[in-house]
Design an enzyme around this catalytic site. Sequence first.
Site, PDB file in Angstrom:
ATOM      1  N   LYS A 123       0.835  -1.205   0.000  1.00 14.32           N
ATOM      2  CA  LYS A 123       0.000   0.000   0.000  1.00 14.32           C
ATOM      3  C   LYS A 123       0.869   1.254   0.000  1.00 14.32           C
ATOM      4  O   LYS A 123       1.582   1.516   0.965  1.00 14.32           O
ATOM      5  CB  LYS A 123      -0.906   0.029   1.233  1.00 14.32           C
TER       6      LYS A 123
ATOM      7  N   GLU B  69      10.444   1.668  10.068  1.00 10.18           N
ATOM      8  CA  GLU B  69      11.309   2.834   9.816  1.00 10.18           C
ATOM      9  C   GLU B  69      10.470   4.061  10.114  1.00 10.18           C
ATOM     10  O   GLU B  69       9.558   4.385   9.354  1.00 10.18           O
ATOM     11  CB  GLU B  69      11.779   2.844   8.359  1.00 10.18           C
TER      12      GLU B  69
ATOM     13  N   GLU C 290       8.927  15.960  15.829  1.00 13.40           N
ATOM     14  CA  GLU C 290       9.196  15.928  14.393  1.00 13.40           C
ATOM     15  C   GLU C 290       8.204  16.833  13.679  1.00 13.40           C
ATOM     16  O   GLU C 290       6.992  16.662  13.820  1.00 13.40           O
ATOM     17  CB  GLU C 290       9.057  14.500  13.852  1.00 13.40           C
TER      18      GLU C 290
ATOM     19  N   CYS D 203      12.878  12.109   6.105  1.00  7.70           N
ATOM     20  CA  CYS D 203      13.078  11.686   7.493  1.00  7.70           C
ATOM     21  C   CYS D 203      14.508  11.933   7.957  1.00  7.70           C
ATOM     22  O   CYS D 203      14.776  11.989   9.151  1.00  7.70           O
ATOM     23  CB  CYS D 203      12.714  10.218   7.633  1.00  7.70           C
TER      24      CYS D 203
HETATM   25  P1  NDP Z   1       2.066   7.869   8.295  1.00  5.72           P
HETATM   26  O1  NDP Z   1       2.537   7.095   9.457  1.00  5.72           O
HETATM   27  O2  NDP Z   1       0.885   8.733   8.470  1.00  5.72           O
HETATM   28  O3  NDP Z   1       1.739   6.931   7.072  1.00  5.72           O
HETATM   29  C1  NDP Z   1       2.661   6.025   6.510  1.00  5.72           C
HETATM   30  C2  NDP Z   1       1.915   4.963   5.754  1.00  5.72           C
HETATM   31  O4  NDP Z   1       1.144   4.206   6.672  1.00  5.72           O
HETATM   32  C3  NDP Z   1       0.917   5.509   4.743  1.00  5.72           C
HETATM   33  O5  NDP Z   1       0.821   4.641   3.646  1.00  5.72           O
HETATM   34  C4  NDP Z   1      -0.368   5.514   5.541  1.00  5.72           C
HETATM   35  O6  NDP Z   1      -1.501   5.507   4.731  1.00  5.72           O
HETATM   36  C5  NDP Z   1      -0.213   4.214   6.301  1.00  5.72           C
HETATM   37  N1  NDP Z   1      -1.029   4.083   7.513  1.00  5.72           N
HETATM   38  C6  NDP Z   1      -1.631   5.068   8.239  1.00  5.72           C
HETATM   39  N2  NDP Z   1      -2.302   4.522   9.283  1.00  5.72           N
HETATM   40  C7  NDP Z   1      -2.124   3.181   9.219  1.00  5.72           C
HETATM   41  C8  NDP Z   1      -2.558   2.073  10.007  1.00  5.72           C
HETATM   42  N3  NDP Z   1      -3.338   2.230  11.072  1.00  5.72           N
HETATM   43  N4  NDP Z   1      -2.163   0.837   9.669  1.00  5.72           N
HETATM   44  C9  NDP Z   1      -1.357   0.659   8.596  1.00  5.72           C
HETATM   45  N5  NDP Z   1      -0.933   1.653   7.793  1.00  5.72           N
HETATM   46  C10 NDP Z   1      -1.292   2.905   8.101  1.00  5.72           C
HETATM   47  O7  NDP Z   1       3.327   8.704   7.793  1.00  5.72           O
HETATM   48  P2  NDP Z   1       3.359   9.772   6.635  1.00  5.72           P
HETATM   49  O8  NDP Z   1       2.863   9.166   5.371  1.00  5.72           O
HETATM   50  O9  NDP Z   1       2.749  11.025   7.136  1.00  5.72           O
HETATM   51  O10 NDP Z   1       4.937   9.960   6.445  1.00  5.72           O
HETATM   52  C11 NDP Z   1       5.684  10.815   7.215  1.00  5.72           C
HETATM   53  C12 NDP Z   1       6.398  10.070   8.315  1.00  5.72           C
HETATM   54  O11 NDP Z   1       7.195   9.033   7.764  1.00  5.72           O
HETATM   55  C13 NDP Z   1       7.350  10.948   9.085  1.00  5.72           C
HETATM   56  O12 NDP Z   1       7.215  10.682  10.452  1.00  5.72           O
HETATM   57  C14 NDP Z   1       8.712  10.506   8.608  1.00  5.72           C
HETATM   58  O13 NDP Z   1       9.744  10.704   9.515  1.00  5.72           O
HETATM   59  C15 NDP Z   1       8.486   9.062   8.369  1.00  5.72           C
HETATM   60  N6  NDP Z   1       9.501   8.546   7.455  1.00  5.72           N
HETATM   61  C16 NDP Z   1      10.477   7.715   7.956  1.00  5.72           C
HETATM   62  C17 NDP Z   1      11.491   7.250   7.144  1.00  5.72           C
HETATM   63  C18 NDP Z   1      12.532   6.318   7.671  1.00  5.72           C
HETATM   64  O14 NDP Z   1      13.199   5.694   6.856  1.00  5.72           O
HETATM   65  N7  NDP Z   1      12.724   6.176   8.967  1.00  5.72           N
HETATM   66  C19 NDP Z   1      11.577   7.662   5.731  1.00  5.72           C
HETATM   67  C20 NDP Z   1      10.491   8.512   5.315  1.00  5.72           C
HETATM   68  C21 NDP Z   1       9.501   8.942   6.155  1.00  5.72           C
HETATM   69  P3  NDP Z   1      -2.197   6.918   4.338  1.00  5.72           P
HETATM   70  O15 NDP Z   1      -1.171   7.799   3.761  1.00  5.72           O
HETATM   71  O16 NDP Z   1      -3.188   6.506   3.365  1.00  5.72           O
HETATM   72  O17 NDP Z   1      -2.754   7.459   5.621  1.00  5.72           O
END
Ligand code: NDP
Length: 481
Positions: free
Chosen positions: A173, A248, A384, A282
């Site tokens: 997803k 991550e 963050e 990130c």
């Molecule tokens: P989210 O945690 O909101 O979402 C990440 C993914 O998880 C999306 O596909 C989201 O879907 C999905 N998701 C949301 N809720 C659920 C759930 N209950 N169960 C399963 N999947 C779920 O993060 P963001 O998309 O806002 O991304 C930003 C964040 O990602 C920042 O905190 C950043 O630091 C982190 N990040 C970390 C990295 C690393 O390598 N450590 C690299 C890049 C980003 P949907 O978008 O449809 O809500």
Amino acid sequence: MKIKNYINGSFQEHDSSEWLDNYDPSIGEVYGQIPNSNQKDVEKAYAFAKAAFPSWSNTTLDHRSRILLKIADLIEANLDRLATAESRDNGKPLWLAKAVDIPRASANFRFFAQAITQFSSEAHETIGTNTMNFTLREPIGVVGCISPWNLPLYLFTWKVAPAIAAGNCVVAKPSEVTPATAYLLGEILTEVGLPAGVLNIVHGEGARVGQAIVAHPNIKAISFTGGTATGAHIARTAAPMFKKLSLELGGKNPNIIFADCDYGKMLKESIRSSFANQGQICLCGSRIYVERSIYKQFKTHFVDIVSKNKVGNPMDADTKFGALVSKSHLEKVLSYVEHARDNEGYTILYGGNQLKVTGSENGYYMQPTIIEVTDNKCRLNQEEIFGPVVTLMPFDTEEEVVSLANDVQYGLASTVWTKDIDKAMRVSKKLEAGIVWINTFLNRDLRTPFGGMKASGVGREGGLEALRFFTEPKNVCIKYN
Ligand code: NDP
């Protein structure tokens, strides 16, 4: 653009008749629809993945490798189309999507195409007892991959490439905020002849589709990149089912600048490490600590250079910083600045405001923002923000800056600027971070372990670590006469 799920090797209608709007953040307008998929769509994807697994997991490594290489080639051949789609969906400058996001997506497939042919397991001879152990590394089965919106195709492929290279079948997803390039990837998968069911892409909301993947009793491993709160929720859901988890998560990374650094190089790279992709990486260094003897000088130069960078429409060649990904994210980032100014009395050295870009007035633009802080415990330094906001703070000693750097819940990445190799080594060893860059930033060798400690995650991606994650080790012990 009307997006469809990619299941069993073709684009398919989703179960419900509900659609979600997809926004172009550069103009703040809806430009497409995304299926609001549900648990039934995930179940369908799972069933086809399960059916494809026996055959896919038994293909030769050479066969898998060749298919992955073809995917890499086709991503490269579609560079312009994919980069344009990424830029439109996410708001990032087109040049950045062309130079970084799409080439890296191709590199991910190419890297794991090669890595799987070099992946081996261990043997342990128990000398003197006529016993030999060897470890089988077998694919897990059907696995789930969930990725965020900031580096859409880059991070999506960083997960699915090792998963399928290792012989698994996947239900994946992408973020609902940036689904376009994962959708286009479906066309490429069909063109290269990836067997149906090996990689299934289900679009929709995290709380619905993501949750259904995580909660599915037979999806045995979850590779997730996203926020720390979502990661914690996923861990709570998956732990009672004893799923393998790679998480991550978020970061609040320090950029530590010692007075004895290569000043010019540091200044240039610090602009990038602060504001690349509008600070929505990130790994960006959002807390800048500068040794007091060069603090004033740095402050003047940094503000001066940042103020000259153009924020503009992502499609313009001279745009340095594009739009933030969504209206709600822009509002969240602005609220941090407002809080710092109004409640904490901090000085905003530059920026802090939403921007109206001529011709794209409704887009989600914001000035790169530099704020001088005095207390490491303030919200700006602890939480963050994930946007174009950095803080500046002076320090006096090595011990002091290490303690400031470590004084957060996160531990993803850090950057250190110094010409003193002894100091660089000492500081690297003391920093609580999964990645330490010395005199460089976002310098990636795909063989290295990638990930964070503390609230930044569990497990490591990259290189053989990823192939280890996507396989189950089984020790076979033989006693012979
Ligand atoms: P989210 O945690 O909101 O979402 C990440 C993914 O998880 C999306 O596909 C989201 O879907 C999905 N998701 C949301 N809720 C659920 C759930 N209950 N169960 C399963 N999947 C779920 O993060 P963001 O998309 O806002 O991304 C930003 C964040 O990602 C920042 O905190 C950043 O630091 C982190 N990040 C970390 C990295 C690393 O390598 N450590 C690299 C890049 C980003 P949907 O978008 O449809 O809500």
